[in-house]
Scaffold this motif. Structure first.
Motif, PDB file in Angstrom:
ATOM      1  N   PHE A 173       0.863  -1.111  -0.542  1.00  0.00           N
ATOM      2  CA  PHE A 173       0.474   0.023   0.505  1.00  0.00           C
ATOM      3  C   PHE A 173       0.698   1.092  -0.233  1.00  0.00           C
ATOM      4  N   THR A 174       0.333   2.484  -0.560  1.00  0.00           N
ATOM      5  CA  THR A 174       1.191   3.956  -0.795  1.00  0.00           C
ATOM      6  C   THR A 174       0.432   5.083  -0.712  1.00  0.00           C
ATOM      7  N   VAL A 175       0.666   5.689  -0.228  1.00  0.00           N
ATOM      8  CA  VAL A 175       0.614   7.198   0.015  1.00  0.00           C
ATOM      9  C   VAL A 175       1.288   7.902  -1.880  1.00  0.00           C
ATOM     10  N   ASN A 176       0.196   8.049  -2.156  1.00  0.00           N
ATOM     11  CA  ASN A 176       0.068   9.532  -3.115  1.00  0.00           C
ATOM     12  C   ASN A 176      -0.674  10.446  -3.357  1.00  0.00           C
ATOM     13  N   ILE A 177       0.426  11.496  -3.654  1.00  0.00           N
ATOM     14  CA  ILE A 177       0.386  12.771  -3.500  1.00  0.00           C
ATOM     15  C   ILE A 177       0.433  13.512  -5.617  1.00  0.00           C
ATOM     16  N   ALA A 178      -0.273  13.872  -5.679  1.00  0.00           N
ATOM     17  CA  ALA A 178       0.358  14.548  -7.476  1.00  0.00           C
ATOM     18  C   ALA A 178      -0.012  15.682  -7.034  1.00  0.00           C
ATOM     19  N   LEU A 179       0.297  16.808  -7.772  1.00  0.00           N
ATOM     20  CA  LEU A 179       0.024  18.174  -8.456  1.00  0.00           C
ATOM     21  C   LEU A 179      -0.692  17.785 -10.380  1.00  0.00           C
ATOM     22  N   ILE A 180      -1.411  18.633 -10.515  1.00  0.00           N
ATOM     23  CA  ILE A 180      -2.486  18.655 -11.093  1.00  0.00           C
ATOM     24  C   ILE A 180      -2.174  20.140 -11.935  1.00  0.00           C
ATOM     25  N   ASP A 181      -1.876  20.233 -12.907  1.00  0.00           N
ATOM     26  CA  ASP A 181      -1.725  21.658 -14.135  1.00  0.00           C
ATOM     27  C   ASP A 181      -2.944  21.496 -15.684  1.00  0.00           C
ATOM     28  N   GLU A 182      -3.620  22.146 -15.236  1.00  0.00           N
ATOM     29  CA  GLU A 182      -4.454  22.312 -16.475  1.00  0.00           C
ATOM     30  C   GLU A 182      -4.625  20.713 -17.028  1.00  0.00           C
ATOM     31  N   GLY A 183      -4.743  20.271 -15.601  1.00  0.00           N
ATOM     32  CA  GLY A 183      -5.439  19.087 -16.259  1.00  0.00           C
ATOM     33  C   GLY A 183      -4.373  17.714 -16.063  1.00  0.00           C
ATOM     34  N   GLN A 184      -2.905  17.912 -15.914  1.00  0.00           N
ATOM     35  CA  GLN A 184      -2.392  17.475 -16.296  1.00  0.00           C
ATOM     36  C   GLN A 184      -1.502  17.222 -14.861  1.00  0.00           C
ATOM     37  N   PRO A 185      -0.942  16.076 -15.038  1.00  0.00           N
ATOM     38  CA  PRO A 185      -0.518  15.875 -13.675  1.00  0.00           C
ATOM     39  C   PRO A 185       1.403  16.170 -13.918  1.00  0.00           C
ATOM     40  N   VAL A 186       1.796  17.190 -13.206  1.00  0.00           N
ATOM     41  CA  VAL A 186       3.087  17.888 -12.988  1.00  0.00           C
ATOM     42  C   VAL A 186       4.141  17.271 -12.055  1.00  0.00           C
ATOM     43  N   LEU A 187       3.486  16.529 -11.116  1.00  0.00           N
ATOM     44  CA  LEU A 187       4.303  16.078 -10.109  1.00  0.00           C
ATOM     45  C   LEU A 187       4.075  15.308  -9.216  1.00  0.00           C
ATOM     46  N   GLY A 188       4.566  14.243  -8.776  1.00  0.00           N
ATOM     47  CA  GLY A 188       4.088  13.111  -8.532  1.00  0.00           C
ATOM     48  C   GLY A 188       5.092  12.850  -7.167  1.00  0.00           C
ATOM     49  N   VAL A 189       4.045  12.385  -5.545  1.00  0.00           N
ATOM     50  CA  VAL A 189       5.508  11.297  -4.911  1.00  0.00           C
ATOM     51  C   VAL A 189       4.469  10.738  -4.474  1.00  0.00           C
ATOM     52  N   ILE A 190       5.365   9.386  -4.487  1.00  0.00           N
ATOM     53  CA  ILE A 190       4.546   8.215  -3.458  1.00  0.00           C
ATOM     54  C   ILE A 190       5.629   7.271  -2.548  1.00  0.00           C
ATOM     55  N   TYR A 191       5.152   7.143  -1.411  1.00  0.00           N
ATOM     56  CA  TYR A 191       5.083   6.891  -0.804  1.00  0.00           C
ATOM     57  C   TYR A 191       5.104   4.895  -0.149  1.00  0.00           C
ATOM     58  N   VAL A 192       6.221   4.307  -0.141  1.00  0.00           N
ATOM     59  CA  VAL A 192       5.261   3.091   0.372  1.00  0.00           C
ATOM     60  C   VAL A 192       5.625   3.182   1.604  1.00  0.00           C
ATOM     61  N   PRO A 193       5.634   3.049   2.909  1.00  0.00           N
ATOM     62  CA  PRO A 193       5.634   2.776   3.677  1.00  0.00           C
ATOM     63  C   PRO A 193       5.698   1.711   4.765  1.00  0.00           C
ATOM     64  N   VAL A 194       5.600   0.381   4.225  1.00  0.00           N
ATOM     65  CA  VAL A 194       6.392  -1.229   4.701  1.00  0.00           C
ATOM     66  C   VAL A 194       7.833  -1.401   3.933  1.00  0.00           C
ATOM     67  N   LEU A 195       7.991  -1.181   3.164  1.00  0.00           N
ATOM     68  CA  LEU A 195       9.455  -0.724   2.517  1.00  0.00           C
ATOM     69  C   LEU A 195      10.180   0.256   3.217  1.00  0.00           C
ATOM     70  N   ASP A 196       9.425   1.562   3.296  1.00  0.00           N
ATOM     71  CA  ASP A 196      10.499   2.686   3.380  1.00  0.00           C
ATOM     72  C   ASP A 196      11.163   3.257   2.580  1.00  0.00           C
ATOM     73  N   GLU A 197      10.369   2.965   0.955  1.00  0.00           N
ATOM     74  CA  GLU A 197      10.584   3.512   0.294  1.00  0.00           C
ATOM     75  C   GLU A 197       9.999   5.155  -0.567  1.00  0.00           C
ATOM     76  N   LEU A 198      10.696   5.861  -1.813  1.00  0.00           N
ATOM     77  CA  LEU A 198      10.079   6.631  -1.769  1.00  0.00           C
ATOM     78  C   LEU A 198      10.181   7.342  -3.139  1.00  0.00           C
ATOM     79  N   PHE A 199       9.218   7.418  -3.966  1.00  0.00           N
ATOM     80  CA  PHE A 199       9.258   7.760  -5.507  1.00  0.00           C
ATOM     81  C   PHE A 199       8.859   8.985  -5.206  1.00  0.00           C
ATOM     82  N   PHE A 200       9.648   9.603  -6.027  1.00  0.00           N
ATOM     83  CA  PHE A 200       9.389  10.931  -6.640  1.00  0.00           C
ATOM     84  C   PHE A 200       9.309  11.827  -7.876  1.00  0.00           C
ATOM     85  N   GLY A 201       8.716  12.620  -8.591  1.00  0.00           N
ATOM     86  CA  GLY A 201       9.258  13.648  -9.614  1.00  0.00           C
ATOM     87  C   GLY A 201       8.596  14.484 -10.264  1.00  0.00           C
ATOM     88  N   ILE A 202       9.563  15.354 -10.888  1.00  0.00           N
ATOM     89  CA  ILE A 202       9.029  16.518 -11.934  1.00  0.00           C
ATOM     90  C   ILE A 202       8.891  15.785 -13.528  1.00  0.00           C
TER      91      ILE A 202
END
Length: 267
Positions: free
Chosen positions: A104-133
């Motif tokens: 399971f994950t935590v999902n946070i995205a920033l949307i600009d003009e209907g398109q995803p421009v920033l994303g962060v996903i954290y996987v708590p059990v694995l303590d792994e973080l993915f992010f991007g712009i």
């Protein structure tokens, strides 16, 4: 990673995801949580509610409206006028949380003009973080809890995709949403890749696997909502991957009147 971030909102999103993830783990590790059914009969736990409260409070500081799976549904007449908004799933993979698979994950995205421009996903059990712009790159951090600050954490992130290990062609799909169309699609891939490997995972972690190069393709022929995919979509694009509609092609759009996604393929 660059020392100068293209958007200060990224640090806020990363910090928010990590704090929410730790709150979720505090519930997960005790195994003591309530479960109720939402209107669509999907499960909702006390951890979902706790994570939503944390995320909503922290993102409110940005002044950007938040559309969360567990929060107030912003009327479309109001959303349609927004050029920018957060789309959040405080706990993506509630069924995996309940079954204790860890996917399971935590999902946070920033949307600009209907398109995803920033994303962060954290996987708590694995303590792994993915992010991007989008346009700047996607990154992965393992063992986030060892860092003393968000700046230190992000400065040591590894850029995605990772170098392929030369393993077999990998298809990642859902643990709980396998269906006939997905099976047929995988069978068609097997004609080109006779020794393909199927990896079953849960939540938006599947999109992260393609973004990181740990999987080659993720076909989704089942229902998802915008908050299920927005963060992963941004990360995939930032990593140079593609996430397109399975039937008509073209990119997925966000902040639609109907928040249900079309079927899609990530590769």
């Amino acid at each position: 990673m660059k020392t100068e971030l293209p958007d200060a909102l990224l640090k806020i999103a990363v910090e928010t995801a990590l704090v929410a993830g730790k709150e979720i783990l505090s519930v997960y590790e005790t195994g003591n949580f309530s479960i109720e059914a939402k209107a669509d009969k999907s499960p909702l736990t006390s951890a979902d509610k706790l994570a939503h409260a944390v995320i909503a409070a922290k993102l409110e500081e940005t002044g950007v409206p938040v559309l969360s799976e567990e929060g107030r549904a912003i009327p479309y007449a109001e959303r349609a006028a927004l050029t920018r908004l957060w789309i959040v799933d405080p706990l993506d993979g509630t069924k995996e949380f309940i079954s204790r698979s860890g996917d399971f994950t935590v999902n946070i995205a920033l949307i600009d003009e209907g398109q995803p421009v920033l994303g962060v996903i954290y996987v708590p059990v694995l303590d792994e973080l993915f992010f991007g712009i989008v346009g700047d790159g996607a990154y992965k951090v393992e063992g986030t809890s060892r860092f003393k600050s968000i700046g230190e954490l992000m400065a040591t992130a590894i850029k995605l995709p990772l170098k392929s290990d030369g393993a077999r062609y990998r298809v990642v799909n859902s643990r709980s949403h396998m269906n006939e169309r997905t099976t047929a699609f995988i069978d068609s891939l097997r004609q080109k890749h006779p020794d393909l490997e199927i990896v079953q995972r849960g939540s938006s972690f599947k999109i992260c696997m393609v973004a990181s190069g740990e999987a080659d393709i993720y076909p989704r022929f089942g229902p998802t909502m915008e908050w299920d995919t927005a963060a992963g979509h941004a990360i995939a694009l930032a990593a140079g991957k593609h996430m397109v509609k399975a039937d008509e092609q073209g990119d997925l759009a966000y902040n639609k009147e109907n928040l249900l996604n079309p079927f899609f393929i990530v590769q």
